[in-house]
Design an enzyme around this catalytic site. Sequence first.
Site, PDB file in Angstrom:
ATOM      1  N   MET A  30       0.777  -1.318   0.074  1.00 39.12           N
ATOM      2  CA  MET A  30       0.096   0.075   0.150  1.00 39.12           C
ATOM      3  C   MET A  30       0.749   1.227   0.219  1.00 39.12           C
ATOM      4  SD  MET A  30      -3.313  -0.883   2.039  1.00 39.12           S
ATOM      5  CE  MET A  30      -2.612  -0.643   3.734  1.00 39.12           C
ATOM      6  N   GLY A  31       2.129   1.110  -0.225  1.00 36.62           N
ATOM      7  CA  GLY A  31       3.119   2.396  -0.229  1.00 36.62           C
ATOM      8  C   GLY A  31       3.663   2.705   1.173  1.00 36.62           C
ATOM      9  N   LEU A  33       6.644   3.383   1.404  1.00 38.86           N
ATOM     10  CA  LEU A  33       7.621   2.027   1.883  1.00 38.86           C
ATOM     11  C   LEU A  33       8.702   2.106   2.690  1.00 38.86           C
ATOM     12  CD1 LEU A  33       7.934   1.082  -2.279  1.00 38.86           C
ATOM     13  CD2 LEU A  33       6.224   0.144  -0.611  1.00 38.86           C
ATOM     14  N   GLU A  35      11.867  -0.471   5.111  1.00 35.17           N
ATOM     15  CA  GLU A  35      12.860  -1.548   4.903  1.00 35.17           C
ATOM     16  C   GLU A  35      12.010  -2.874   4.723  1.00 35.17           C
ATOM     17  OE1 GLU A  35      15.852  -2.238   4.092  1.00 35.17           O
ATOM     18  OE2 GLU A  35      16.319  -0.141   3.656  1.00 35.17           O
ATOM     19  N   GLY A  36      11.139  -2.932   5.571  1.00 30.44           N
ATOM     20  CA  GLY A  36      10.225  -4.304   5.573  1.00 30.44           C
ATOM     21  C   GLY A  36       9.735  -4.515   4.199  1.00 30.44           C
ATOM     22  N   HIS A  37       9.061  -3.503   3.358  1.00 33.19           N
ATOM     23  CA  HIS A  37       8.815  -3.714   2.025  1.00 33.19           C
ATOM     24  C   HIS A  37       9.823  -3.958   1.044  1.00 33.19           C
ATOM     25  CE1 HIS A  37       5.495  -0.751   3.168  1.00 33.19           C
ATOM     26  NE2 HIS A  37       4.744  -1.793   3.092  1.00 33.19           N
ATOM     27  N   GLN A  61     -10.549  -2.841   1.560  1.00 34.44           N
ATOM     28  CA  GLN A  61      -9.873  -3.654   2.833  1.00 34.44           C
ATOM     29  C   GLN A  61      -9.948  -2.762   4.196  1.00 34.44           C
ATOM     30  OE1 GLN A  61      -5.881  -4.406   1.080  1.00 34.44           O
ATOM     31  NE2 GLN A  61      -5.079  -3.833   2.994  1.00 34.44           N
ATOM     32  N   GLN A 149       5.816 -11.769   7.037  1.00 33.91           N
ATOM     33  CA  GLN A 149       5.290 -12.537   7.964  1.00 33.91           C
ATOM     34  C   GLN A 149       4.572 -11.703   9.040  1.00 33.91           C
ATOM     35  OE1 GLN A 149       8.232 -14.700  10.375  1.00 33.91           O
ATOM     36  NE2 GLN A 149       6.940 -14.228  12.308  1.00 33.91           N
ATOM     37  N   VAL A 177      10.794  -7.522   9.518  1.00 31.61           N
ATOM     38  CA  VAL A 177      11.942  -6.435   9.485  1.00 31.61           C
ATOM     39  C   VAL A 177      11.667  -5.391  10.522  1.00 31.61           C
ATOM     40  CG1 VAL A 177      13.354  -4.707   8.137  1.00 31.61           C
ATOM     41  CG2 VAL A 177      12.458  -6.736   7.121  1.00 31.61           C
TER      42      VAL A 177
HETATM   43  P1  AMP Z   1       1.520  -2.881   3.329  1.00 38.70           P
HETATM   44  O1  AMP Z   1       1.922  -1.869   2.641  1.00 38.70           O
HETATM   45  O2  AMP Z   1       1.358  -2.724   5.012  1.00 38.70           O
HETATM   46  O3  AMP Z   1      -0.047  -3.322   3.123  1.00 38.70           O
HETATM   47  O4  AMP Z   1       2.369  -4.199   3.153  1.00 38.70           O
HETATM   48  C1  AMP Z   1       2.785  -4.857   2.161  1.00 38.70           C
HETATM   49  C2  AMP Z   1       3.654  -6.061   2.430  1.00 38.70           C
HETATM   50  O5  AMP Z   1       4.833  -5.719   3.139  1.00 38.70           O
HETATM   51  C3  AMP Z   1       2.752  -6.878   3.346  1.00 38.70           C
HETATM   52  O6  AMP Z   1       3.115  -8.276   2.672  1.00 38.70           O
HETATM   53  C4  AMP Z   1       3.376  -6.865   4.591  1.00 38.70           C
HETATM   54  O7  AMP Z   1       3.112  -7.946   5.510  1.00 38.70           O
HETATM   55  C5  AMP Z   1       4.858  -6.543   4.371  1.00 38.70           C
HETATM   56  N1  AMP Z   1       5.471  -6.131   5.465  1.00 38.70           N
HETATM   57  C6  AMP Z   1       4.917  -4.766   6.019  1.00 38.70           C
HETATM   58  N2  AMP Z   1       5.818  -4.658   6.798  1.00 38.70           N
HETATM   59  C7  AMP Z   1       6.682  -5.380   6.833  1.00 38.70           C
HETATM   60  C8  AMP Z   1       7.934  -5.674   8.003  1.00 38.70           C
HETATM   61  N3  AMP Z   1       8.117  -4.994   9.041  1.00 38.70           N
HETATM   62  N4  AMP Z   1       8.636  -6.892   7.621  1.00 38.70           N
HETATM   63  C9  AMP Z   1       8.403  -7.755   6.419  1.00 38.70           C
HETATM   64  N5  AMP Z   1       7.382  -7.343   5.737  1.00 38.70           N
HETATM   65  C10 AMP Z   1       6.513  -6.379   5.813  1.00 38.70           C
END
Ligand code: AMP
Length: 287
Positions: A30-31, A33, A35-37, A61, A149, A177
């Site tokens: 969802m942008g 962004l 380090e997790g993304h 959602q 995860q 992350v």
């Molecule tokens: P979102 O933009 O929040 O919808 O997240 C997009 C993707 O990034 C989803 O699969 C999340 O689970 C993943 N994501 C978000 N935060 C983290 C993180 N801290 N570590 C690993 N993956 C993440």
Amino acid sequence: MKILRTRKELREFSREQKEAGKTIGLVPTMGALHEGHLALMRAACEKCDVVIASVFVNPVQFGPNEDYDKYPRRFAEDCRLLEGIPVDAVFHPTPEEMYPEGYCTYVQVDGSITNKLCGAQRPGHFRGVATVVTKLINLARADEAFFGQKDAQQVVVIRRFVEDLDINVHIRMVPIVREESGLARSSRNMYLSAEEKKAACVLSGSLREAKEAFEKGETDVDILKRLVSERIEAEPLASIDYVELFSFPALQPIRKVSETALLAIAVKIGKTRLIDNVILEGSQKAS
Ligand code: AMP
């Protein structure tokens, strides 16, 4: 990096890649962004010839009282980060492009995996996720799709409908992350004041303590959950939405952790709802 704004553009890009014999990795986001993304993007680059990221704040959602309007949108900065990986293309549609007039088809995963954890707290959330992820996988003709995860229940739901609907894609789960403090990276961390950010470390801290207790031999679910709850309750800025421990990936209630299990929490820090989890490894492997 190609910027694709319409479904037609994405379909054509994917068709060209397929015709060139390339495998396609999809990373839906969802942008805003972080380090997790980017860890998901790197995992996709490692496994696939071509990587397509999507940046789309999916209205379907979000519940009526959730943060859809105020969710951070910073596409130019997202593109800069994606180019640094580098990913090959980013899909950035409008809501009207994804759900044009007359749109009325949704993917609903029934049963006991969606009626608990975030599914119980956010009615309709996983229906929205399953719908948009189905559309994205189809449009991108993805061979593999990558999810964090951090949203472990989301991974379970997606793997379920992919199997049930015979969608030919491999779903990969990438570890959480974290910031140095332990706080799981999240686009919603931007809502936190400095004081709240400090308080938010109680999420990862309480999970870490429970994991340590488990590794020292504590397998009683009620005791492990209580360890987490008591630690969070001691933080004045925190209020618990849920602290749950289920088998993983089935997400079924258990009394003892004998096989792989998911300890998952949702906690409000001030007005911001954060989630975190830890997988307790039993004899089965998690991913
Ligand atoms: P979102 O933009 O929040 O919808 O997240 C997009 C993707 O990034 C989803 O699969 C999340 O689970 C993943 N994501 C978000 N935060 C983290 C993180 N801290 N570590 C690993 N993956 C993440």
